[in-house]
Motif scaffolding. Structure first.
Motif, PDB file in Angstrom:
ATOM      1  N   GLU A  72       0.817  -1.209   0.000  1.00 50.44           N
ATOM      2  CA  GLU A  72       0.000   0.000   0.000  1.00 50.44           C
ATOM      3  C   GLU A  72       0.856   1.266   0.000  1.00 50.44           C
ATOM      4  O   GLU A  72       0.454   2.301  -0.531  1.00 50.44           O
ATOM      5  N   ALA A  73       2.024   1.188   0.614  1.00 51.98           N
ATOM      6  CA  ALA A  73       2.910   2.366   0.699  1.00 51.98           C
ATOM      7  C   ALA A  73       3.881   2.447  -0.464  1.00 51.98           C
ATOM      8  O   ALA A  73       4.688   3.387  -0.518  1.00 51.98           O
ATOM      9  N   LEU A  74       3.810   1.504  -1.405  1.00 53.51           N
ATOM     10  CA  LEU A  74       4.823   1.417  -2.457  1.00 53.51           C
ATOM     11  C   LEU A  74       4.960   2.690  -3.300  1.00 53.51           C
ATOM     12  O   LEU A  74       6.092   3.097  -3.603  1.00 53.51           O
ATOM     13  N   PRO A  75       3.865   3.355  -3.704  1.00 59.54           N
ATOM     14  CA  PRO A  75       4.056   4.607  -4.454  1.00 59.54           C
ATOM     15  C   PRO A  75       4.853   5.646  -3.682  1.00 59.54           C
ATOM     16  O   PRO A  75       5.743   6.306  -4.249  1.00 59.54           O
ATOM     17  N   GLY A  76       4.569   5.797  -2.388  1.00 58.38           N
ATOM     18  CA  GLY A  76       5.331   6.733  -1.580  1.00 58.38           C
ATOM     19  C   GLY A  76       6.770   6.298  -1.387  1.00 58.38           C
ATOM     20  O   GLY A  76       7.678   7.133  -1.328  1.00 58.38           O
ATOM     21  N   ILE A  77       6.996   4.999  -1.293  1.00 60.24           N
ATOM     22  CA  ILE A  77       8.355   4.485  -1.143  1.00 60.24           C
ATOM     23  C   ILE A  77       9.169   4.758  -2.400  1.00 60.24           C
ATOM     24  O   ILE A  77      10.334   5.161  -2.328  1.00 60.24           O
ATOM     25  N   VAL A  78       8.557   4.552  -3.572  1.00 60.17           N
ATOM     26  CA  VAL A  78       9.255   4.822  -4.838  1.00 60.17           C
ATOM     27  C   VAL A  78       9.577   6.312  -4.950  1.00 60.17           C
ATOM     28  O   VAL A  78      10.686   6.692  -5.360  1.00 60.17           O
ATOM     29  N   ALA A  79       8.622   7.162  -4.576  1.00 59.39           N
ATOM     30  CA  ALA A  79       8.878   8.600  -4.598  1.00 59.39           C
ATOM     31  C   ALA A  79       9.991   8.969  -3.623  1.00 59.39           C
ATOM     32  O   ALA A  79      10.842   9.814  -3.916  1.00 59.39           O
ATOM     33  N   GLY A  80      10.004   8.325  -2.462  1.00 60.74           N
ATOM     34  CA  GLY A  80      11.065   8.569  -1.494  1.00 60.74           C
ATOM     35  C   GLY A  80      12.415   8.117  -1.994  1.00 60.74           C
ATOM     36  O   GLY A  80      13.437   8.764  -1.741  1.00 60.74           O
ATOM     37  N   LEU A  81      12.435   7.009  -2.734  1.00 63.89           N
ATOM     38  CA  LEU A  81      13.691   6.537  -3.308  1.00 63.89           C
ATOM     39  C   LEU A  81      14.227   7.529  -4.339  1.00 63.89           C
ATOM     40  O   LEU A  81      15.440   7.732  -4.444  1.00 63.89           O
ATOM     41  N   THR A  82      13.323   8.153  -5.069  1.00 66.24           N
ATOM     42  CA  THR A  82      13.742   9.171  -6.040  1.00 66.24           C
ATOM     43  C   THR A  82      14.403  10.351  -5.333  1.00 66.24           C
ATOM     44  O   THR A  82      15.469  10.824  -5.746  1.00 66.24           O
ATOM     45  N   VAL A  83      13.776  10.830  -4.264  1.00 64.94           N
ATOM     46  CA  VAL A  83      14.361  11.925  -3.480  1.00 64.94           C
ATOM     47  C   VAL A  83      15.716  11.507  -2.917  1.00 64.94           C
ATOM     48  O   VAL A  83      16.668  12.288  -2.907  1.00 64.94           O
ATOM     49  N   THR A  84      15.806  10.270  -2.475  1.00 66.80           N
ATOM     50  CA  THR A  84      17.064   9.759  -1.916  1.00 66.80           C
ATOM     51  C   THR A  84      18.167   9.743  -2.963  1.00 66.80           C
ATOM     52  O   THR A  84      19.316  10.138  -2.690  1.00 66.80           O
ATOM     53  N   LEU A  85      17.854   9.307  -4.167  1.00 66.82           N
ATOM     54  CA  LEU A  85      18.850   9.266  -5.235  1.00 66.82           C
ATOM     55  C   LEU A  85      19.333  10.666  -5.600  1.00 66.82           C
ATOM     56  O   LEU A  85      20.536  10.877  -5.815  1.00 66.82           O
ATOM     57  N   VAL A  86      18.416  11.613  -5.664  1.00 66.65           N
ATOM     58  CA  VAL A  86      18.810  12.989  -5.977  1.00 66.65           C
ATOM     59  C   VAL A  86      19.727  13.533  -4.879  1.00 66.65           C
ATOM     60  O   VAL A  86      20.753  14.170  -5.167  1.00 66.65           O
ATOM     61  N   SER A  87      19.381  13.287  -3.633  1.00 63.35           N
ATOM     62  CA  SER A  87      20.241  13.731  -2.530  1.00 63.35           C
ATOM     63  C   SER A  87      21.587  13.034  -2.565  1.00 63.35           C
ATOM     64  O   SER A  87      22.627  13.633  -2.270  1.00 63.35           O
ATOM     65  N   LEU A 111      25.660  16.954 -14.020  1.00 64.34           N
ATOM     66  CA  LEU A 111      24.911  16.723 -12.782  1.00 64.34           C
ATOM     67  C   LEU A 111      23.433  17.062 -12.955  1.00 64.34           C
ATOM     68  O   LEU A 111      22.554  16.342 -12.457  1.00 64.34           O
ATOM     69  N   VAL A 112      23.164  18.152 -13.652  1.00 59.29           N
ATOM     70  CA  VAL A 112      21.765  18.536 -13.897  1.00 59.29           C
ATOM     71  C   VAL A 112      21.055  17.456 -14.719  1.00 59.29           C
ATOM     72  O   VAL A 112      19.909  17.079 -14.421  1.00 59.29           O
ATOM     73  N   VAL A 113      21.738  16.947 -15.739  1.00 58.02           N
ATOM     74  CA  VAL A 113      21.152  15.886 -16.564  1.00 58.02           C
ATOM     75  C   VAL A 113      20.888  14.636 -15.719  1.00 58.02           C
ATOM     76  O   VAL A 113      19.830  13.985 -15.840  1.00 58.02           O
ATOM     77  N   MET A 114      21.828  14.297 -14.842  1.00 62.42           N
ATOM     78  CA  MET A 114      21.641  13.127 -13.978  1.00 62.42           C
ATOM     79  C   MET A 114      20.429  13.296 -13.072  1.00 62.42           C
ATOM     80  O   MET A 114      19.589  12.396 -12.957  1.00 62.42           O
ATOM     81  N   VAL A 115      20.332  14.452 -12.428  1.00 59.06           N
ATOM     82  CA  VAL A 115      19.227  14.702 -11.503  1.00 59.06           C
ATOM     83  C   VAL A 115      17.889  14.690 -12.238  1.00 59.06           C
ATOM     84  O   VAL A 115      16.910  14.081 -11.785  1.00 59.06           O
ATOM     85  N   GLN A 116      17.841  15.361 -13.386  1.00 61.53           N
ATOM     86  CA  GLN A 116      16.595  15.401 -14.148  1.00 61.53           C
ATOM     87  C   GLN A 116      16.192  14.008 -14.626  1.00 61.53           C
ATOM     88  O   GLN A 116      15.001  13.665 -14.629  1.00 61.53           O
ATOM     89  N   SER A 117      17.156  13.212 -15.021  1.00 55.24           N
ATOM     90  CA  SER A 117      16.863  11.853 -15.479  1.00 55.24           C
ATOM     91  C   SER A 117      16.313  11.001 -14.340  1.00 55.24           C
ATOM     92  O   SER A 117      15.321  10.272 -14.515  1.00 55.24           O
ATOM     93  N   VAL A 118      16.956  11.085 -13.179  1.00 50.05           N
ATOM     94  CA  VAL A 118      16.492  10.327 -12.018  1.00 50.05           C
ATOM     95  C   VAL A 118      15.081  10.763 -11.627  1.00 50.05           C
ATOM     96  O   VAL A 118      14.208   9.928 -11.338  1.00 50.05           O
ATOM     97  N   GLN A 119      14.844  12.070 -11.614  1.00 51.48           N
ATOM     98  CA  GLN A 119      13.530  12.581 -11.232  1.00 51.48           C
ATOM     99  C   GLN A 119      12.457  12.129 -12.226  1.00 51.48           C
ATOM    100  O   GLN A 119      11.347  11.735 -11.837  1.00 51.48           O
ATOM    101  N   PHE A 120      12.772  12.175 -13.507  1.00 51.86           N
ATOM    102  CA  PHE A 120      11.808  11.773 -14.534  1.00 51.86           C
ATOM    103  C   PHE A 120      11.452  10.294 -14.391  1.00 51.86           C
ATOM    104  O   PHE A 120      10.270   9.922 -14.372  1.00 51.86           O
ATOM    105  N   VAL A 121      12.475   9.449 -14.296  1.00 53.51           N
ATOM    106  CA  VAL A 121      12.231   8.014 -14.174  1.00 53.51           C
ATOM    107  C   VAL A 121      11.498   7.704 -12.873  1.00 53.51           C
ATOM    108  O   VAL A 121      10.569   6.882 -12.848  1.00 53.51           O
TER     109      VAL A 121
END
Length: 235
Positions: free
Chosen positions: A150-165, A205-215
């Motif tokens: 049930e929390a998987l969408p939020g977990i995936v979104a959190g993983l995205t934030v984690t990768l950007v950080s 770095l900008v390309v990396m962050v944007q790519s991670v955020q998009f995916v």
């Protein structure tokens, strides 16, 4: 592909260094992300299920885990990286280079992901948990079949934030010999007064962050749609 795009704008020698630095950053981020996800997910779930009134209440464990997570999160990454040098040397045998940087990166980013997982799991409808308890579900079954799915969408979104950080942290690791794009920007862009190198580092770095955020956004939406379809299926 990247080398062909940048070739007209940067000398071949610097281009090779840029590609090596990019590989180092990708290695640091990917390995630290995998380890942090494996550690942060159970920690985040543990922070929820051990609180008072949940399925596995344990006051001492809840406070102990929460305190450790808060202590690490409140420590600036540069200070943390320097302060755990003995631990880094013990684990990987060196304190310089990409491999050494993975240790502080993992330690710094795991609590962040754990808190994001905790926030996602808290959003799970309490009625679903009570229904699972009423049907005789064990704590492990509730965690595996109710809380995490049930929390998987939020977990995936959190993983995205984690990768950007984590990408940002990896550039700071370059300041103290961790290698990667941060090291390239400091040594060539700043110390040798080569603004074109600094610009290239920023662009990459900008390309990396944007790519991670998009995916990450696409993955979170896909998981959310799948979850909604599962809820709509007749029992």
């Amino acid at each position: 592909m990247l080398s062909e795009l940048l070739a007209p704008f940067i000398a071949p020698a610097l281009l090779n260094i840029l590609l090596v630095s990019l590989q180092q950053t990708l290695a640091m981020v990917s390995v630290a992300a995998v380890i942090s996800a494996l550690l942060g997910l159970p920690l985040g779930v543990l922070l929820v299920v051990t609180e008072r009134g949940h399925i596995l209440p344990h006051r001492l464990l809840h406070r102990s885990v929460g305190t450790v997570v808060n202590l690490i999160r409140s420590t600036p990454f540069i200070i943390l990286m320097v302060s755990i040098i003995p631990l880094t040397r013990l684990l990987v045998g060196t304190t310089v280079g990409t491999t050494a940087a993975i240790v502080p990166l993992t330690i710094a980013i795991t609590p962040l992901f754990a808190r994001l997982v905790e926030a996602a799991v808290r959003e799970v409808d309490r009625g679903l948990i009570d229904a699972a308890l009423a049907m005789g579900g064990s704590p492990w079954q509730i965690i595996r079949k109710v809380l995490v799915p049930e929390a998987l969408p939020g977990i995936v979104a959190g993983l995205t934030v984690t990768l950007v950080s984590l990408i940002g942290y990896s550039t700071m690791a370059g300041v103290v010999g961790g290698g990667g794009l941060g090291d390239l920007g400091i040594r060539f862009g700043y110390q040798r007064f080569m603004p074109e190198v600094m610009l290239m580092v920023i662009v990459v770095l900008v390309v990396m962050v944007q790519s991670v955020q998009f995916v990450g956004d696409r993955a979170a939406r896909a998981v959310n749609h799948r979850l909604q379809r599962r809820r709509q299926q007749p029992v």
